[in-house]
Design an enzyme around this catalytic site. Structure first.
Site, short mmCIF file in Angstrom:
data_model
loop_
_atom_site.label_atom_id
_atom_site.label_comp_id
_atom_site.label_asym_id
_atom_site.label_seq_id
_atom_site.Cartn_x
_atom_site.Cartn_y
_atom_site.Cartn_z
N GLU A 121 45.22 46.15 34.09
CA GLU A 121 46.34 45.83 33.15
C GLU A 121 46.74 47.18 32.49
O GLU A 121 46.87 46.98 31.25
CB GLU A 121 45.96 44.64 32.20
N GLU A 268 43.87 37.39 38.27
CA GLU A 268 43.09 36.47 37.22
C GLU A 268 43.97 35.20 37.09
O GLU A 268 44.96 35.52 36.61
CB GLU A 268 42.97 37.26 35.97
#
Ligand code: NAG
Ligand code: NAG
Ligand code: NAG
Ligand code: NAG
Ligand code: NAG
Ligand code: NAG
Ligand code: NAG
Ligand code: NAG
Length: 490
Positions: A121, A268
């Protein structure tokens, strides 16, 4: 007749086995290791195998989990942490990383590495653009190094990104209006076109829980795949859950960037079970039941219907030393507790059966001993209670005490006992770890209440392994991996 009566349930069982297993096989999980006490990697790998989990995503390329995964056939995503992205803008460094951390495992009986995650991220808004300049060069270098090493056809470099890299405009917030965040749109376009060229997927993390967290106006049912009563209407499409709406916002953004067909991996997705009012085992169970029902049917999303979806649950096991900057729930994402035991019923085949995952086998715990407040402490010592509880909670995990959590609502003595015990366990039940200015005392009686667990930590595997095997001992697998690494390096 009797023969038919016997055969039918048998046939049904066989059908269930055939229909049911592939869904479980395709399931991936994130294996994070930010826990004070780790299960031995070999125990975790056996647990994955016991549950038919065929894909695992890691957050680095640590040799221990990789050694345990060798020979398992499990597909692996290894990762380069954000703080190493800068180094990877140098091609020689990237090549060295690929040699050591990918090629070294590429032998018969080695590790089935499928992806390299370049960063984690890195464009998250809260990172203030720190990794904007280095991520794409690192991605290019890693894929080039994979190609040069001759594994580029099977191992693809990708960048797991948070769903906050895309959005739909405020005045037209429907999935079909999806676009990349304007200030990174140019960079994102370059990246997705590169992924398209190299045959790599886009990897995105999608969190319906975070839509609900801190937003009391968010329709609850919409987070759980049950939002038929409050759908988001987008032209002729009705979205009944935020997961599909979010995914299709990405699909629209990809189309605007010229790669509408780029494969998407959900890196995720999951639901936490403690630390906040919506982070409960009951909600997590409901979320996964909805998710698995959807996945089992290969329904896809309205913009990508009837498609198999590659998904990694977040996460496998609770991690008690993760940063709680995002919230107290952050240490409770596991579908398994800290000790590898399932928290709630879950049927990955999506048939809604009342089954549970198989827990870790042969787990070694510390002795059945706890540390609690000594209620007989003299008043002058009691005045130091606040400081001592603060010390315990700063150095151990007290997130289960917070508002909305499993251990909230105890009296001050219960709070203190919980804090003392969590610190005591964190310190491997060391003698000095149950002092607290004479305010604490050891006990053999379990202080747990109906909802609040005073846990016993796992045996410290580094210490225990030393006792069992001697510090120099190596498992056969590790030895093989090391030999292979040396051969590759030559
Ligand atoms: C391999 O990965 C590990 C863990 O991410 C890292 O510490 C190490 O530096 C890497 N090796 C090389 C040669 O870059
Ligand atoms: C990003 O900026 C905010 C506000 O200036 C600051 O509080 C935060 O620490 C910064 N985060 C990082 C990772 O630099
Ligand atoms: C990224 O590069 C631009 C242009 O070279 C520069 O202005 C900016 O400061 C850099 N950002 C970071 C975080 O290094
Ligand atoms: C890249 O995208 C184009 C257009 O969507 C497609 O035709 C092409 O097959 C893609 N390339 C790869 C390697 O997937
Ligand atoms: C127990 O601790 C929690 C979390 O710090 C706090 O909200 C609560 O007020 C405490 N209870 C008492 C009785 O001190
Ligand atoms: C009270 O605290 C003092 C100073 O830490 C300690 O020496 C003493 O033993 C404590 N009293 C009891 C009864 O534990
Ligand atoms: C407490 O631990 C027991 C196992 O020791 C487990 O069955 C139970 O679900 C746990 N409860 C909570 C609230 O975590
Ligand atoms: C585990 O044991 C090792 C070796 O004795 C020690 O260095 C380490 O600090 C211990 N870890 C924890 C979490 O107690």
């Amino acid at each position: 007749m009797a023969g038919v009566a016997v055969a039918r349930p048998l046939l049904l069982l066989l059908l269930l086995a055939v229909v049911g297993l592939p869904a479980a096989w395709a399931l991936g999980v994130n294996w994070g290791t930010m826990a004070s006490h780790q299960l031995p990697p070999s125990t975790v790998v056996r647990m994955l195998q016991d549950n038919g989990i065929r894909k695992v995503k890691l957050f680095d390329a640590d040799a221990e989990p990789l050694g345990a995964l060798a020979g398992s056939g499990i597909e692996v995503m290894v990762a380069i942490p954000n703080n190493m992205l800068d180094m990877m803008t140098d091609y020689d460094t990237a090549r060295e990383w690929v040699h050591k951390n990918v090629s070294a495992y590429n032998f018969d009986g080695g590790v089935n590495i499928r992806y390299v995650a370049v960063g984690n991220e890195p464009f998250l808004s809260s990172l203030n653009g720190t990794f904007l300049n280095v991520t794409f060069p690192a991605l290019r270098n890693i894929q080039q190094a994979l190609d040069e090493a001759g594994v580029g056809d099977t191992v693809k470099a990708t960048v797991p990104l948070n769903a906050d890299v895309y959005e739909s405009p405020k005045d037209n917030s429907v999935p079909s209006a999806g676009r990349f965040r304007p200030e990174i749109a140019g960079l994102m376009t370059e990246i997705v076109q590169f992924l398209n060229q190299s045959g790599a997927p886009f990897t995105v993390n999608i969190y319906p829980y975070l839509s609900l967290y801190g937003n009391d106006d968010f329709p609850l049912d919409f987070a759980f795949f049950d939002g038929a009563s409050s759908p988001v209407v987008d032209g002729s499409i009705q979205y009944t859950n935020v997961f599909d709406a979010n995914f299709d916002t990405l699909v629209s953004a990809l189309a605007k960037a010229g790669v509408g067909g780029l494969p998407v991996v959900v890196g995720e997705v999951g639901w936490p079970t403690d630390g906040e009012k919506h982070a409960t085992a009951a909600y997590a169970q409901r979320f996964y039941a909805g998710l698995f029902r959807k996945l089992a049917g290969n329904a896809g999303t309205p913009l990508r219907p009837n498609q198999y979806m590659e998904i990694y649950l977040f996460s496998l096991i609770d991690e008690d030393v993760k940063s709680i900057a995002p919230g107290n729930f952050e240490r409770h994402w596991g579908v398994m507790r800290y000790d590898g035991q399932p928290k709630y019923a879950m049927d990955p085949t999506g048939q809604g059966r009342n089954t549970a995952l198989t827990g870790a086998r042969g787990v070694d715990y510390l002795p059945r001993a706890w540390c609690v407040l000594n209620t007989n402490s003299p008043p002058e010592n009691m005045s130091r209670l606040g400081d001592n509880v603060g010390y315990a909670c700063t150095n151990a995990d007290c997130t289960s005490l917070s508002y909305g959590s499993t251990c909230n609502g105890m009296d001050a003595a219960g709070n203190a006992s919980y804090a003392f015990n969590t610190y005591f366990q964190m310190q491997d039940q060391g003698e000095e770890a149950c002092g607290f200015d004479g305010l604490a005392v050891r006990t053999r009686q379990d202080p747990s209440t109906g909802t609040c667990n005073f846990t016993i930590q796992l045996e410290n595997t580094s210490a225990a392994a030393g006792r069992r095997r001697g510090p120099a001992a190596l498992t056969l697998t590790m030895a093989l991996v090391l030999v292979a690494a040396m051969v590759t390096a030559l």
